[in-house]
Design a protein around this motif. Structure first.
Motif, PDB file in Angstrom:
ATOM      1  N   PRO A   6     -18.818  -5.997  -0.122  1.00  0.00           N
ATOM      2  CA  PRO A   6     -19.287  -4.620  -0.344  1.00  0.00           C
ATOM      3  C   PRO A   6     -18.877  -3.532   0.864  1.00  0.00           C
ATOM      4  CG  PRO A   6     -21.113  -6.159   0.373  1.00  0.00           C
ATOM      5  CD  PRO A   6     -19.998  -7.171   0.222  1.00  0.00           C
ATOM      6  N   HIS A   7     -18.410  -4.114   1.738  1.00  0.00           N
ATOM      7  CA  HIS A   7     -17.840  -3.437   2.709  1.00  0.00           C
ATOM      8  C   HIS A   7     -16.398  -3.004   2.816  1.00  0.00           C
ATOM      9  CE1 HIS A   7     -21.854  -3.466   4.662  1.00  0.00           C
ATOM     10  NE2 HIS A   7     -21.737  -4.864   4.827  1.00  0.00           N
ATOM     11  N   LYS A   8     -15.567  -3.596   1.982  1.00  0.00           N
ATOM     12  CA  LYS A   8     -14.228  -3.625   2.020  1.00  0.00           C
ATOM     13  C   LYS A   8     -14.053  -2.255   1.157  1.00  0.00           C
ATOM     14  CE  LYS A   8     -10.002  -5.656   0.330  1.00  0.00           C
ATOM     15  NZ  LYS A   8      -9.524  -6.862  -0.410  1.00  0.00           N
ATOM     16  N   ARG A   9     -13.191  -1.426   1.853  1.00  0.00           N
ATOM     17  CA  ARG A   9     -12.663   0.025   1.214  1.00  0.00           C
ATOM     18  C   ARG A   9     -11.081  -0.017   1.134  1.00  0.00           C
ATOM     19  NH1 ARG A   9     -17.450  -0.329   0.683  1.00  0.00           N
ATOM     20  NH2 ARG A   9     -19.015   1.247   1.155  1.00  0.00           N
ATOM     21  N   LEU A  10     -10.932   0.847   0.019  1.00  0.00           N
ATOM     22  CA  LEU A  10      -9.341   0.969  -0.106  1.00  0.00           C
ATOM     23  C   LEU A  10      -8.927   2.039   0.624  1.00  0.00           C
ATOM     24  CD1 LEU A  10      -9.260   0.197  -3.946  1.00  0.00           C
ATOM     25  CD2 LEU A  10      -8.862  -1.400  -2.092  1.00  0.00           C
ATOM     26  N   LEU A  11      -7.441   1.890   1.157  1.00  0.00           N
ATOM     27  CA  LEU A  11      -6.847   3.148   1.648  1.00  0.00           C
ATOM     28  C   LEU A  11      -6.604   4.006   0.592  1.00  0.00           C
ATOM     29  CD1 LEU A  11      -5.813   4.043   4.544  1.00  0.00           C
ATOM     30  CD2 LEU A  11      -3.519   2.831   3.684  1.00  0.00           C
ATOM     31  N   ASP A  12      -6.770   5.497   0.967  1.00  0.00           N
ATOM     32  CA  ASP A  12      -6.434   6.456  -0.024  1.00  0.00           C
ATOM     33  C   ASP A  12      -5.162   7.000   0.265  1.00  0.00           C
ATOM     34  OD1 ASP A  12      -7.507   8.346  -2.232  1.00  0.00           O
ATOM     35  OD2 ASP A  12      -6.733   9.661  -0.600  1.00  0.00           O
ATOM     36  N   HIS A  13      -5.019   7.452   1.686  1.00  0.00           N
ATOM     37  CA  HIS A  13      -3.613   7.955   2.133  1.00  0.00           C
ATOM     38  C   HIS A  13      -3.638   8.018   3.610  1.00  0.00           C
ATOM     39  CE1 HIS A  13      -6.063  11.662   2.137  1.00  0.00           C
ATOM     40  NE2 HIS A  13      -5.159  12.349   3.158  1.00  0.00           N
ATOM     41  N   ILE A  14      -2.389   7.763   4.217  1.00  0.00           N
ATOM     42  CA  ILE A  14      -1.929   8.023   5.486  1.00  0.00           C
ATOM     43  C   ILE A  14      -1.486   9.640   5.695  1.00  0.00           C
ATOM     44  CG2 ILE A  14      -0.592   6.962   7.225  1.00  0.00           C
ATOM     45  CD1 ILE A  14      -0.493   4.322   5.468  1.00  0.00           C
ATOM     46  N   ILE A  52       4.223  10.986  -1.100  1.00  0.00           N
ATOM     47  CA  ILE A  52       5.109   9.698  -1.409  1.00  0.00           C
ATOM     48  C   ILE A  52       4.206   8.529  -2.052  1.00  0.00           C
ATOM     49  CG2 ILE A  52       6.809   7.906  -0.749  1.00  0.00           C
ATOM     50  CD1 ILE A  52       7.695   9.809   1.306  1.00  0.00           C
ATOM     51  N   ASN A  53       4.256   8.382  -3.447  1.00  0.00           N
ATOM     52  CA  ASN A  53       3.420   7.251  -3.837  1.00  0.00           C
ATOM     53  C   ASN A  53       3.458   5.821  -3.233  1.00  0.00           C
ATOM     54  OD1 ASN A  53       1.781   5.628  -5.586  1.00  0.00           O
ATOM     55  ND2 ASN A  53       2.791   6.548  -7.306  1.00  0.00           N
ATOM     56  N   LEU A  54       2.478   5.315  -2.745  1.00  0.00           N
ATOM     57  CA  LEU A  54       2.589   3.628  -2.185  1.00  0.00           C
ATOM     58  C   LEU A  54       2.073   2.821  -3.325  1.00  0.00           C
ATOM     59  CD1 LEU A  54       1.591   4.455   1.488  1.00  0.00           C
ATOM     60  CD2 LEU A  54       3.848   4.550   0.691  1.00  0.00           C
ATOM     61  N   THR A  58      -2.664   5.083  -3.700  1.00  0.00           N
ATOM     62  CA  THR A  58      -2.244   5.218  -2.305  1.00  0.00           C
ATOM     63  C   THR A  58      -1.007   6.003  -1.963  1.00  0.00           C
ATOM     64  OG1 THR A  58      -3.635   3.180  -1.730  1.00  0.00           O
ATOM     65  CG2 THR A  58      -2.455   3.946   0.189  1.00  0.00           C
ATOM     66  N   TYR A  59      -1.198   6.748  -1.120  1.00  0.00           N
ATOM     67  CA  TYR A  59       0.133   7.769  -0.941  1.00  0.00           C
ATOM     68  C   TYR A  59       0.173   7.998   0.717  1.00  0.00           C
ATOM     69  CZ  TYR A  59      -2.944  11.846  -0.627  1.00  0.00           C
ATOM     70  OH  TYR A  59      -4.064  12.585  -0.424  1.00  0.00           O
ATOM     71  N   LEU A  60       1.482   8.249   1.020  1.00  0.00           N
ATOM     72  CA  LEU A  60       1.814   8.820   2.235  1.00  0.00           C
ATOM     73  C   LEU A  60       1.728  10.265   2.422  1.00  0.00           C
ATOM     74  CD1 LEU A  60       2.799   8.522   5.184  1.00  0.00           C
ATOM     75  CD2 LEU A  60       5.260   8.075   4.367  1.00  0.00           C
ATOM     76  N   GLU A  61       0.987  11.072   2.883  1.00  0.00           N
ATOM     77  CA  GLU A  61       1.068  12.410   2.835  1.00  0.00           C
ATOM     78  C   GLU A  61       2.001  13.000   4.134  1.00  0.00           C
ATOM     79  OE1 GLU A  61      -1.833  16.293   3.277  1.00  0.00           O
ATOM     80  OE2 GLU A  61      -2.815  14.439   3.517  1.00  0.00           O
ATOM     81  N   LEU A  62       2.986  13.553   3.896  1.00  0.00           N
ATOM     82  CA  LEU A  62       4.175  14.344   4.910  1.00  0.00           C
ATOM     83  C   LEU A  62       3.392  15.740   5.012  1.00  0.00           C
ATOM     84  CD1 LEU A  62       7.406  13.340   3.400  1.00  0.00           C
ATOM     85  CD2 LEU A  62       5.919  11.984   4.929  1.00  0.00           C
ATOM     86  N   LEU A  93      -9.849   6.867   3.671  1.00  0.00           N
ATOM     87  CA  LEU A  93     -10.488   5.758   2.729  1.00  0.00           C
ATOM     88  C   LEU A  93     -10.870   6.148   1.595  1.00  0.00           C
ATOM     89  CD1 LEU A  93     -12.753   3.756   5.271  1.00  0.00           C
ATOM     90  CD2 LEU A  93     -10.566   3.184   4.764  1.00  0.00           C
ATOM     91  N   LYS A  94     -10.753   5.551   0.626  1.00  0.00           N
ATOM     92  CA  LYS A  94     -11.679   5.914  -0.726  1.00  0.00           C
ATOM     93  C   LYS A  94     -13.021   5.517  -0.716  1.00  0.00           C
ATOM     94  CE  LYS A  94      -7.479   4.854  -3.264  1.00  0.00           C
ATOM     95  NZ  LYS A  94      -6.775   5.408  -4.357  1.00  0.00           N
ATOM     96  N   SER A  95     -13.853   6.296  -0.686  1.00  0.00           N
ATOM     97  CA  SER A  95     -15.245   6.281  -0.409  1.00  0.00           C
ATOM     98  C   SER A  95     -15.945   6.853  -1.683  1.00  0.00           C
ATOM     99  CB  SER A  95     -15.760   6.522   0.687  1.00  0.00           C
ATOM    100  OG  SER A  95     -17.099   6.454   1.012  1.00  0.00           O
ATOM    101  N   LYS A  96     -16.987   6.231  -1.953  1.00  0.00           N
ATOM    102  CA  LYS A  96     -18.200   6.745  -2.939  1.00  0.00           C
ATOM    103  C   LYS A  96     -19.570   7.015  -2.076  1.00  0.00           C
ATOM    104  CE  LYS A  96     -16.105   5.383  -7.192  1.00  0.00           C
ATOM    105  NZ  LYS A  96     -16.125   4.695  -8.461  1.00  0.00           N
ATOM    106  N   GLU A  97     -19.410   6.382  -1.043  1.00  0.00           N
ATOM    107  CA  GLU A  97     -20.686   6.389   0.071  1.00  0.00           C
ATOM    108  C   GLU A  97     -20.150   6.919   1.471  1.00  0.00           C
ATOM    109  OE1 GLU A  97     -23.702   3.128  -0.592  1.00  0.00           O
ATOM    110  OE2 GLU A  97     -21.847   2.421  -1.597  1.00  0.00           O
ATOM    111  N   LEU A  98     -19.769   8.151   1.453  1.00  0.00           N
ATOM    112  CA  LEU A  98     -19.194   8.548   2.695  1.00  0.00           C
ATOM    113  C   LEU A  98     -20.085   8.604   3.821  1.00  0.00           C
ATOM    114  CD1 LEU A  98     -16.752   9.740   4.052  1.00  0.00           C
ATOM    115  CD2 LEU A  98     -17.426  12.193   3.554  1.00  0.00           C
TER     116      LEU A  98
END
Length: 127
Positions: A6-14, A52-54, A58-62, A93-98
């Motif tokens: 339940p504590h694992k979150r996915l990376l949204d972008h860098i 850039i789509n990773l 998930t993506y890299l934002e320039l 992070l991707k979060s629904k509970e910021l």
């Protein structure tokens, strides 16, 4: 949120902050073999970006200063005016509970800074 952890979150972008967006797009395409898409302008921040789509959303934002935007004076968002070289400056992070996630991150690293919500739009909804 991951149902097994339940504590694992996915990376949204860098966020990779660059001094010259056009040059960074060319260099990264040569190095990575992946083409970026122009993401857009942030009119209230004085910046613009390419993405850039990773994979898996998930993506890299320039990110760079938008010199055409004369309404926002330096210092602009995310330190684009003070960096001496291109570098990673943020991640999201991707979060629904910021609020809950912000507490967890601040417990791990109190100097994390301001944690805020955000969203993105592209002309073609590429991401």
């Amino acid at each position: 949120m991951n149902s097994r952890n339940p504590h694992k979150r996915l990376l949204d972008h860098i966020v990779y902050t660059v001094s010259d967006l056009d040059s960074a797009v060319i260099v990264l395409e040569k190095k990575l073999g992946v083409k970026s898409v122009f993401g857009g302008h942030h009119p209230t921040q004085g910046t613009k970006n390419a993405l850039i789509n990773l994979d898996n959303g998930t993506y890299l934002e320039l990110l760079t200063a938008d010199e055409a935007n004369k309404n926002i004076a330096p210092p602009r968002w995310m330190g684009v005016d003070i960096l001496t070289h291109d570098q990673i400056t943020r991640w999201a992070l991707k979060s629904k509970e910021l609020k809950k996630d912000a507490i967890i991150v601040k417990q791990y690293l109190p100097e994390m800074g301001n944690i805020t919500g955000g969203s993105r739009n592209t002309a073609n909804d590429f991401y």
